[in-house]
Design an enzyme around this catalytic site. Structure first.
Site, PDB file in Angstrom:
ATOM      1  N   ARG A 154       0.895  -1.135  -0.142  1.00 12.85           N
ATOM      2  CA  ARG A 154       0.179   0.055   0.063  1.00 12.85           C
ATOM      3  C   ARG A 154       0.938   0.998   0.206  1.00 12.85           C
ATOM      4  NH1 ARG A 154      -5.055  -1.704   3.214  1.00 12.85           N
ATOM      5  NH2 ARG A 154      -6.297  -2.567   1.435  1.00 12.85           N
TER       6      ARG A 154
ATOM      7  N   GLN B 233      -1.005   2.257  -6.094  1.00 15.24           N
ATOM      8  CA  GLN B 233      -2.560   2.556  -5.880  1.00 15.24           C
ATOM      9  C   GLN B 233      -3.325   2.086  -6.911  1.00 15.24           C
ATOM     10  OE1 GLN B 233      -3.145   6.591  -4.431  1.00 15.24           O
ATOM     11  NE2 GLN B 233      -3.688   5.696  -2.367  1.00 15.24           N
TER      12      GLN B 233
ATOM     13  N   ASP C 209      -3.892  -1.796  -7.171  1.00 15.24           N
ATOM     14  CA  ASP C 209      -4.324  -2.481  -5.994  1.00 15.24           C
ATOM     15  C   ASP C 209      -5.793  -3.086  -6.330  1.00 15.24           C
ATOM     16  OD1 ASP C 209      -5.284  -3.026  -3.525  1.00 15.24           O
ATOM     17  OD2 ASP C 209      -4.625  -1.236  -2.535  1.00 15.24           O
TER      18      ASP C 209
ATOM     19  N   SER D 128      -8.387  -2.793  -3.409  1.00 11.51           N
ATOM     20  CA  SER D 128      -9.243  -1.182  -3.355  1.00 11.51           C
ATOM     21  C   SER D 128     -10.232  -1.296  -4.491  1.00 11.51           C
ATOM     22  CB  SER D 128      -8.054  -0.075  -3.537  1.00 11.51           C
ATOM     23  OG  SER D 128      -7.307   0.119  -2.161  1.00 11.51           O
TER      24      SER D 128
ATOM     25  N   TYR E  50      -3.585  -1.228   7.429  1.00  9.62           N
ATOM     26  CA  TYR E  50      -4.262  -2.275   8.018  1.00  9.62           C
ATOM     27  C   TYR E  50      -4.449  -2.539   9.368  1.00  9.62           C
ATOM     28  CZ  TYR E  50      -3.917  -4.737   3.524  1.00  9.62           C
ATOM     29  OH  TYR E  50      -3.795  -4.934   2.206  1.00  9.62           O
TER      30      TYR E  50
END
Ligand code: NAD
Length: 371
Positions: A119, A124, A127, A130, A227
């Protein structure tokens, strides 16, 4: 460089790992793309659309492939005929499907688990957690609204007033934030909770009310890598008391809490469900990870104390077209970011390569699986 796009074999999987858009982009990088016939059907993408984008549509896409793309990990047996050391790039569920990972190692494949993407800002756009969680958060609210026997928004009508639904979102990561936004758009009064203190402001900025454990410290800021970890017994007790006092007044509860590599934390007990009003709805997005809610079962509507508890085994698969489009872009963004023009193939750096590489040279090499 030959990239294979497989038709997903897992029950209930409707997504596909490349779209005509990403096929075109891979071809522009110099790759040949082979798409398995029917791969996009459940996501409303026809073979002719892949062909029009320049793909070879075939029954045996893996033959001679250097990179195999998937949404979920393919069975190693389905990969006979790939080139030695070929990459398998997909959501590989490394903890849940350890035997399959061992199978990739035994076959000499290099398995890259997209859910292990670090992350960090530059990753991003790669991902998958996400992109898929965002859609799941939306779908959870839509589904809960569908099952709920009342309306979400307040309505003042000639026949009287309909009061607004009260929705409580537990776990405010990517899915939870989208669940808050969606429930607000539908007109619910929304409150939300998390163990990470950074989410308090995020909840407020979406116009919802933060409900937090105050007596015991939660996780400072964002938490490691965004997390959560397992909370202390003391925290769990304080959280249970807080939830008990709040949940009885809620009509809709959406739970999204996950801890990587572990079973989902239990957030709602049967005794707490018993305090809710009959007709209330709980959507447990963690149902496939063991569930945040006592008694929830993936793909079943469980009724306890008059409360409907729902949850899907695979929520993003309920929005196949959008989920595929975003998933496919994640894979393209990943491979293209590392594309070495001279080598004509992607070459990973250490930070991302070591994080996501599960197998190499016949062995399982990932620290998270070895540790
Ligand atoms: P997740 O799916 O792992 O968990 C969902 C949420 O549940 C999290 O917010 C977590 O804190 C919460 N949770 C866990 N245990 C709980 C408990 N006992 N009670 C209440 N809540 C609990 O998380 P996620 O959605 O993948 O993302 C979490 C964070 O990471 C977000 O802040 C997100 O913005 C960030 N993130 C950053 C990047 C990046 O920079 N590349 C990518 C993705 C996510």
């Amino acid at each position: 460089m030959r990239i294979a796009v497989l038709k997903e074999r897992a029950a209930g999987e409707t997504r596909v790992s490349a779209t005509p858009e990403t096929v075109k982009k891979f071809i522009a990088l110099g790759a040949v793309v082979a798409v398995e016939a029917g791969a996009g059907e459940a996501a409303s993408i026809a073979d002719v659309d892949y062909a029009a984008a320049g793909a070879e549509v075939t029954a045996n896409p893996a033959t001679g492939a250097d990179i195999v793309l998937g949404v979920q990990g393919p069975d190693p047996a389905a990969l006979a005929g790939v080139n030695p050391g070929a990459w398998v790039v997909a959501g590989l569920d490394p903890f849940g499907q350890r035997a399959r990972v061992d199978g990739y190692a035994a076959a000499g494949l290099e398995a890259l688990a997209m859910e292990f993407m670090p992350r960090i800002t530059r990753a991003q756009s790669m991902d998958i957690l996400s992109s898929q969680s965002n859609l799941s958060g939306y779908k959870a609210v839509i589904e809960a609204a569908n099952v709920y026997g009342r309306a979400f928004p307040m309505m003042m009508t000639a026949a009287g007033t309909v009061s607004a639904a009260k929705a409580f979102i537990m776990g405010v990561g990517v899915a939870g934030l989208q669940a808050i936004a969606t429930a607000r758009r539908l007109g619910a009064q929304v409150s939300a909770t998390d163990v990470r203190s950074a989410t308090r402001e995020q909840i407020q900025s979406l116009g919802a009310k933060p409900i937090f454990v105050e007596s015991v410290a939660g996780i400072e800021g964002e938490g490691a890598g965004g997390y959560a970890t397992e909370m202390s017994e003391e925290y769990q007790k304080a959280q249970a008391e807080l939830v008990s006092s709040h949940i009885a007044k809620q009509d809709i509860v959406i739970t999204t809490a996950l801890i990587p590599g572990r079973a989902a934390p239990r957030l709602i007990t049967d005794a707490q469900i018993a305090t809710m009003k009959p007709g209330s709805v709980i959507f447990d997005l963690a149902a496939p990870a063991g569930g945040n809610v006592e008694g929830s079962k993936p793909d079943e509507v469980v009724v306890k104390h008059g409360v409907k508890i729902i949850g899907y085994a695979n929520t993003p698969a309920k929005l196949p077209a959008d989920a595929s489009a975003l998933f496919s872009r994640n894979l393209y963004n990943f491979l293209s970011a590392f594309w070495d023009k001279e080598a004509g193939r992607p070459v990973l750096d250490e930070e991302i390569g070591n994080a996501i590489r599960l197998t190499h040279g016949g062995k399982v090499v990932n620290e998270r699986l070895l540790g």
